[in-house]
Write an enzyme that holds these catalytic residues in place. Structure first.
Site, PDB file in Angstrom:
ATOM      1  N   GLU A  27       0.818  -1.211   0.000  1.00 32.03           N
ATOM      2  CA  GLU A  27       0.000   0.000   0.000  1.00 32.03           C
ATOM      3  C   GLU A  27       0.860   1.273   0.000  1.00 32.03           C
ATOM      4  OE1 GLU A  27      -3.261   0.407   0.013  1.00 32.03           O
ATOM      5  OE2 GLU A  27      -3.674   2.327   0.961  1.00 32.03           O
ATOM      6  N   ASP A  28       1.887   1.285   0.854  1.00 37.77           N
ATOM      7  CA  ASP A  28       2.597   2.552   1.109  1.00 37.77           C
ATOM      8  C   ASP A  28       3.998   2.669   0.518  1.00 37.77           C
ATOM      9  OD1 ASP A  28       0.405   3.183   2.611  1.00 37.77           O
ATOM     10  OD2 ASP A  28       1.290   2.625   4.528  1.00 37.77           O
TER      11      ASP A  28
END
Ligand code: MN
Length: 750
Positions: free
Chosen positions: A95-96
């Protein structure tokens, strides 16, 4: 102006902090780990540490501390294994950061990639403005692929909540709302009671900070007194338990959560000081699995030797565990100083499940339950699967409500006539039960017998009820049925049956309309149906066509049209108001109540209205007495009769003429005389018997209408018709007669 900057932690200190956290995580893992697990965990940690290197949390800490802590919660507080630890460490990587899912798949294999993918998808839901129903479906769908997805998500959410202080207030409120509508109930349903409690407490602290601190303060102030009380409670028990059971026993006093105290103050409108059960006593036994049930009941026996139990509070979740796997024996007793104390008795294993959830014990540790416990969790997942499959048939709001009532609620345990147990959500009705057996049993359900008594299909199930469903192949679900059920399965089946029925009717209605249009105007249905539906006052063509089939539409209205090619045109000037569907409904399907007497004080209410509207009378087959459970039956010739629900004819009436049955209730006490017949049997020991019985009854102010007695060889059987005001008086008389030595039995005749 001063600006508060987040503290910058030096890289050197960072490294020490990170290493300490990681070592702490490894310490929590059940040892020994095999080489592969060791390697994978190390690799996941290194990959995540590198990927998150540049990132910091809102608090200023290095970001990697978050995944490490989530992994620790997975092990320590949920009881998950090495694979979950790997996934937790990697949960924010895709996700990051730049790391791709493919990279994870290549390095850690498919199961890990699947879980991380699920977690990534769940994460994207954080900021989305999508409605809650959609979020919930998403969470549940991912959960079905692997329960660990949701369990790791719980750990993630828990850590975020524990560190929520560094978030801006409006974000805090949003997270609190999402947590209390989705994650707290889900934690409850997964049996993660400890986490659920913490969720609720933190949410309360965010939404009602003053209430939270006030209760926390009061709990702290009363802590000493509470501990002393718990000591006093334990003292006499300890020695006796040791002597009787001979195993290690822990007795702890567990305070209720701030949230549960708060909601009690709210719902019960009481003060903190008035809540007597601020804590529960928990007795935990170290005992082998095959002895735990017996041992728990032994403890119960010892506890109730010292403290008087309140029988209604006894709950045996050991024999019938909750659907989320919770097992425990609960009771309330009157403790020192006459105070009520809740006592929970369980084995170490049960306590573990109660605290950390059944998941920990389920698939991943290879621990299997005993007998029916084995698939307790799988059952629920199937239920989730079932519910998800039926998504889309209703509105999102309906869906959310269905879910909340089905998957998150408490449950009732009921039985089939063969003694097979069924678990249904609390609030489920007899009709829900019918659908839980089979959808065909549900759709053809005519009547039900609960514990051998005929009840309405909307009867709310109680723990321990035994239910027999009476079916009839001519039965069809009606729209009111939707109000009688709470389970998603029943609702969906009823909705689709109704749709099917409507489509069938519409096809029939279409044929009828087609014939009319051909005869009158030589024009087709297709081009005109929508316009006609509107003209006749129906919302759409389906409703219109099916109403035609039900003869609820006066088609003479078609005369107000002329054909213009294939289309109908309304003839000006001839416009008569279209007959409404209500008025043209045939009168005999639901008898219109005609007010016959002026409404006044009613002794019976029928369908919520004074009984006088219906000119009712009492059925002579069962002679209801004020206080009996009753229903009203609209007879074809004799008008409305009030029957007892136990009437021998009731089963037949309910089974064959349910549409003629109306709800009836007794009104306020009105002086009235009812005739009830009782059967008295006993030993005829002389001529005084009749005299004694009649004297007794007369002395109670009850009139005897008739008395017949028969018997032989010293045995007698008497039928006595009494004139009574209500069931209380009748029951008094029955009890009084039972007290005679020569009387063997007294019963009310059906
Ligand atoms: Mn996270």
């Amino acid at each position: 102006m001063t600006q508060v900057k987040s503290p910058v932690i030096l890289p050197k200190e960072d490294t020490a902090l990170i290493q300490r956290a990681y070592r702490n995580l490894l310490k929590c893992m059940p040892m020994p780990l095999n080489a592969e697990d060791q390697h994978n965990i190390r690799a996941a940690f290194e990959l995540a540490a590198k990927a998150h290197q540049e990132q910091r949390r809102k608090s200023g800490e290095p970001y990697i501390l978050h995944p490490i802590e989530v992994a620790r919660i997975c092990v320590d507080e949920i009881g998950l294994g090495p694979t979950a630890v790997v996934c937790a460490l990697l949960h924010d990587v895709v996700e990051d950061t730049d790391v791709s899912l493919k990279q994870i798949h290549d390095q850690f294999g498919k199961p890990v990639a699947l879980i991380v993918d699920g977690l990534t998808k769940l994460d994207s839901l954080h900021d989305s403005e999508s409605p809650q129903a959609e979020n919930l479906t998403k969470v549940l769908r991912t959960m079905l692929s692997d329960v660990r997805v949701v369990l790791i998500k719980m750990a993630d959410r828990l850590h975020n909540l524990r560190t929520i202080k560094s978030m801006p207030p409006h974000k805090q409120l949003k997270i609190a709302a999402e947590t209390s509508t989705i994650y707290a109930p889900l934690a409850h349903r997964l049996g993660l009671y400890k986490i659920k409690t913490e969720f609720q407490d933190i949410c309360l602290k965010i939404t009602h900070p003053e209430d939270y601190h006030e209760i926390a303060e009061k709990l702290a102030q009363t802590k000493r007194a509470r501990e002393q009380y718990i000591e006093a409670f334990k003292r006499p028990l300890q020695r006796a338990l040791k002597k009787q059971l001979g195993c290690t026993i822990r007795i702890i006093g567990r305070p209720k959560s701030i949230y549960s105290i708060w909601s009690k103050i709210r719902t019960k409108q009481v003060d903190f000081e008035d809540i007597y059960d601020l804590f529960a006593i928990r007795i935990i036994l170290e005992v082998s699995a095959d002895r735990e049930k017996v041992a728990c009941w032994q403890v119960y026996a010892v506890v109730t030797d010292f403290y008087k139990p309140i029988p209604e509070r006894l709950k045996d979740w050991i024999t019938n565990p909750k659907a989320n796997g919770y097992e425990s024996l609960h009771t309330s007793v009157i403790g020192p100083q006459g105070r009520f104390v809740e006592v929970q008795i369980r084995s170490v294993r049960m306590d573990e499940i109660a605290e950390r959830g059944f998941a920990a014990h389920w698939k991943y540790k290879g621990v299997r339950g005993i007998g029916h416990r084995a698939n307790v969790f799988e059952n629920w997942l199937n239920q989730v699967r079932d519910t998800l499959e039926n998504v889309g048939s209703g509105s999102p709001v309906e869906f959310l409500a269905d879910f909340q009532s089905n998957l998150f609620s408490e449950e009732v345990h009921v039985f089939t006539p063969k003694g097979e147990m069924k678990i249904l959500p609390e609030g489920a009705t007899a009709l829900d039960f019918a659908f839980s057996i089979h959808s065909d049993v549900g759709t053809t359900c005519r009547a039900v017998r609960i514990n051998n008594r005929v009840e309405r299909i909307s009867y709310k199930l109680q723990n321990g009820d035994q239910i027999q469903v009476i079916t009839d192949k001519n039965q069809h679900p009606s729209t009111d049925w939707l109000q009688y059920v709470v389970t998603a399965k029943a609702k969906n089946r009823i909705r689709s049956a109704l749709k099917e029925e409507k489509r069938r009717l519409a096809a029939l209605g279409r044929e009828i309309l087609e014939r009319k249009l051909q005869n009158l105007h030589k024009c087709p249905v297709e081009e005109n149906a929508d316009m006609l539906a509107h003209w006749f006052g129906f919302p759409n063509r389906l409703e219109f066509l099916s109403a035609i089939a039900l003869e609820q539409v006066d088609l003479s209205g078609l005369k107000s049209f002329r054909a213009d090619g294939t289309r109908l045109v309304e003839v000006e000037g001839e416009k008569a108001p279209p007959p409404s569907a209500e008025e043209s409904r045939p009168a005999d399907t639901s008898p219109a109540p005609k007010p016959l007497k002026q409404p006044g004080k009613a002794d019976v209410f029928i369908n919520g209205e004074p009984g006088s509207y219906y000119a009712y009378s009492f059925a002579t087959c069962c002679n209801p007495v004020q206080g009996d459970p009753i229903f009203a039956y609209v007879g074809a010739k004799e008008g409305v009769k009030i029957h007892r629900t136990t009437c021998p004819n009731a089963a037949f009436l309910l089974a064959n003429y349910e549409y003629r049955v109306l709800k009836a209730e007794w009104g306020a006490m009105v002086k009235a005389d009812f005739v009830a017949t009782i059967l008295v049997t006993g030993i005829d020991d002389g001529p005084g018997v009749i005299q004694q019985i009649t004297d007794k009854i007369s002395s109670m102010g009850i009139n005897i209408r008739s008395f017949s007695i028969s018997g032989e060889g010293g045995y007698f059987e008497g039928r006595i018709s009494l004139v009574v005001g209500n069931t209380d008086q009748l029951n008094q008389a029955i009890r009084a007669l039972k007290n005679f030595k020569f009387v063997a039995s007294v019963s009310r005749m059906e």
